[in-house]
Design an enzyme around this catalytic site. Structure first.
Site, mmCIF file in Angstrom:
data_model
loop_
_atom_site.group_PDB
_atom_site.id
_atom_site.type_symbol
_atom_site.label_atom_id
_atom_site.label_comp_id
_atom_site.label_asym_id
_atom_site.label_seq_id
_atom_site.Cartn_x
_atom_site.Cartn_y
_atom_site.Cartn_z
ATOM 1 N N GLU A 262 0.580 -1.277 0.025
ATOM 2 C CA GLU A 262 -0.089 0.074 -0.003
ATOM 3 C C GLU A 262 0.828 1.343 -0.184
ATOM 4 O O GLU A 262 0.337 2.336 0.526
ATOM 5 C CB GLU A 262 -1.024 -0.097 1.152
ATOM 6 C CG GLU A 262 -1.943 -0.981 1.071
ATOM 7 C CD GLU A 262 -3.254 -0.817 1.720
ATOM 8 O OE1 GLU A 262 -3.409 0.275 2.582
ATOM 9 O OE2 GLU A 262 -3.985 -1.649 1.996
ATOM 10 N N HIS A 536 -1.478 -1.806 10.525
ATOM 11 C CA HIS A 536 -1.198 -3.054 10.412
ATOM 12 C C HIS A 536 0.138 -3.336 11.294
ATOM 13 O O HIS A 536 0.802 -2.549 11.750
ATOM 14 C CB HIS A 536 -0.654 -3.657 8.959
ATOM 15 C CG HIS A 536 -1.635 -4.075 8.144
ATOM 16 N ND1 HIS A 536 -2.085 -4.915 7.507
ATOM 17 C CD2 HIS A 536 -2.807 -3.216 7.643
ATOM 18 C CE1 HIS A 536 -3.018 -5.187 6.953
ATOM 19 N NE2 HIS A 536 -3.493 -3.930 6.687
#
Length: 549
Positions: A262, A536
């Site tokens: 990402e 995350h």
């Protein structure tokens, strides 16, 4: 064969492509700010709740950015007409090589002694354009990118000091009750009776004699400059079965290959490249295709690249990217896919070339669409096989074959049963997995609850580490498993720990490496260094390799 830096073989095409993007960027930036001014993160909302002028900022900011967006739209359209057609001849990644890097480009341990260890790490950073990142409760993409790059560099660039006990047999083994480091209570997450770590050739090793006069403070002082909270002897670094693990406040020292997901924003990718290039001499970024993929087809238009970013200490001699053709919904706007690379590690004493294969992916994200992810895993298996068959040379020894990334499914949710039973896991080993649908008891989930990212319990590396080590507290901040449609969720099972969703994986394969090589997992790590910067938890894997003479 070395990769060229530019994604274009023709300098004229590269210049035209850059000019088109320069014309697009102002309009793109104004649209980004138009959305961002109306969307606050929870951290910003706490501050703005006491500001009576905030509604005026939203109204006037929206008007200003809307006007600027409309004014620059014709210029952006011209830039788009230059930029879009060139995607058909663009190689799907940029390559940065740090020629002045002081890092060694070969693995001296394998070359001289036929053994050594490799450290891999993976992290999803959510570096979308600022307006879109805010929907994940993360803002200020450019500032976060700079902070993340600096943080990772600080972690992987520190000395890798290992403590080794030099004890005669008469001393006996250390236990939690007589360890030279303070012991933890039995309830501590990760408590273990492991005594020492095996040094590797890339480590600064501290040898400790077996002497009753040694004080614990003397040992700790040697390792205090790391500030890594690696409690190597009796705490923190746990060992259950054949795998050691830890919750660490820093990235592992001397990471060899780093995979990030990402990293969609181009400017953020450049900031990461600038921060990491002194440590990683070879970086692939801006990975994936734009516009229609494959080119000149009627597939959905790709507004974003794959978001993959790879940094390696070793030269990348071959690389290939494939875009998933079956993405749907918002995922179809990004060119998610697989990046396969081959890295050169050096030569052994017989002058045989040593290479490794490293693959990174980002699978389809929406819940309840396991069939799409299974199709993508089928493609991944085939593409990796094709890449290795095309690039394997008879005069080479393959030392490792690693696959990592954001798989967007876990090994505990009933909703992810299809993916959990995929044949990929018969090829690649997952050191955290006990079997389909069952994690090993020490495993920790890697997906954080977005609304709570800035709570005191998780807003710093140290606080997040403490939270993850606490079974009861952890469930407040790690995303829970996803139930199957129409079925109630019963989790966890009786006498089993609460783990949560682990969707970030580092896998390795043994049947594709040289028959002269043996691999063994030395350590798995869950990393809290990026607390407050992403949603995350990064993961790391240290893989030991030994080659028969």
């Amino acid at each position: 064969m070395a990769l060229r830096s530019s994604p274009f073989s023709n300098p004229c095409a590269a210049v035209t492509h850059a000019a088109g993007w320069v014309l697009i960027l102002p309009c793109f930036w104004f649209l980004d700010r138009l959305i961002a001014v109306c969307k606050l993160t929870t951290l910003e909302r706490r501050r703005e709740d006491t500001c009576y002028l905030y509604p005026l900022k939203v109204v006037f900011g929206s008007i200003v950015f809307l006007v600027l967006f409309v004014v620059t739209a014709p210029v952006a359209l011209l830039g788009f007409l230059l930029w879009a057609p060139l995607q058909a001849c663009r190689r799907p990644f940029c390559y940065h090589r740090e020629s002045a890097s002081l890092q060694s480009e070969t693995h001296t341990g394998l070359e001289l002694e036929g053994k050594g260890s490799f450290v891999f790490a993976s992290a999803n950073l959510c570096l979308l354009p600022d307006s879109l990142a805010r929907f994940n409760n993360l803002g200020h993409t450019q500032k976060r990118a700079a902070a993340i790059g600096e943080s990772i560099a600080r972690g992987v660039g520190r000395p890798n000091i290992r403590i080794v006990i030099d004890s005669p047999s008469s001393c006996g083994a250390l236990s939690p009750s007589n360890s030279i480091l303070p012991t933890s209570s039995a309830s501590t997450y990760g408590a273990t009776d492991r005594q020492a770590s095996i040094p590797n050739l890339n480590s600064d090793v501290v040898y400790v004699p077996c002497d009753d006069t040694i004080e614990p403070s003397d040992i700790i002082q040697h390792n205090s400059n790391q500030n890594s909270n690696r409690r190597l002897l009796s705490q923190g670094l746990g060992q259950l079965g054949d795998v050691s693990w830890e919750v660490s406040t820093m990235f592992p020292a001397h990471v060899d290959i780093l995979c990030l997901e990402e990293v969609f924003d181009k400017r953020a990718a450049q900031k990461l490249t600038h921060a990491l290039s002194p440590l990683f001499a070879h970086i692939l970024y801006d990975i994936g295709g734009y516009a229609c993929q494959p080119p000149c087809s009627c597939s959905s238009f790709k507004f974003f690249n794959s978001g993959l970013f790879l940094a390696s200490r070793f030269p990348v001699v071959d690389a290939e990217y494939h875009c998933f053709p079956n993405s749907k919904g918002e995922d179809a706007l990004a060119a998610k896919g697989l990046l396969s690379t081959k890295v050169f590690l050096g030569k052994n004493q017989k002058q045989t070339k040593l290479v490794g294969y490293f693959n990174c992916i980002h699978l389809h994200a929406p819940e309840g669409e396991g069939a799409i992810r299974c199709e993508q895993l089928n493609m991944v298996t085939k593409w990796i096989g094709d890449f290795q068959a095309a690039n394997r040379q008879p005069d080479e020894e393959v030392v490792f074959d690693v696959l990592c990334g954001d798989f967007n499914f876990d090994n505990c949710s009933p909703d992810d049963t299809l993916e959990q039973n995929h044949s990929l896991f018969e090829e690649y080993k997952d050191p955290c997995r006990a079997g389909p649908g069952k994690e090993k008891p020490w495993v920790i989930g890697t997906l954080l609850e977005q609304p709570t990212l800035y709570d005191d319990d998780v807003n710093s590396p140290e606080n997040l580490q403490k939270t993850l080590e606490n079974d009861m507290l952890r469930k407040c901040y790690i995303c829970p498993p996803v139930p199957a449609a129409g079925s109630p969720l019963v989790y966890p099972e009786i006498d089993q720990p609460w783990i949560g969703r682990r969707i970030d994986y580092i896998l390795f394969r043994e049947n594709s490496i040289s028959k002269h090589c043996q691999t063994e997992v030395e350590e798995v790590s869950f990393i809290t260094q990026l607390a407050g910067l992403t949603d995350h938890i990064p993961v790391g894997l240290r893989l030991n390799v030994r080659m028969d003479s």
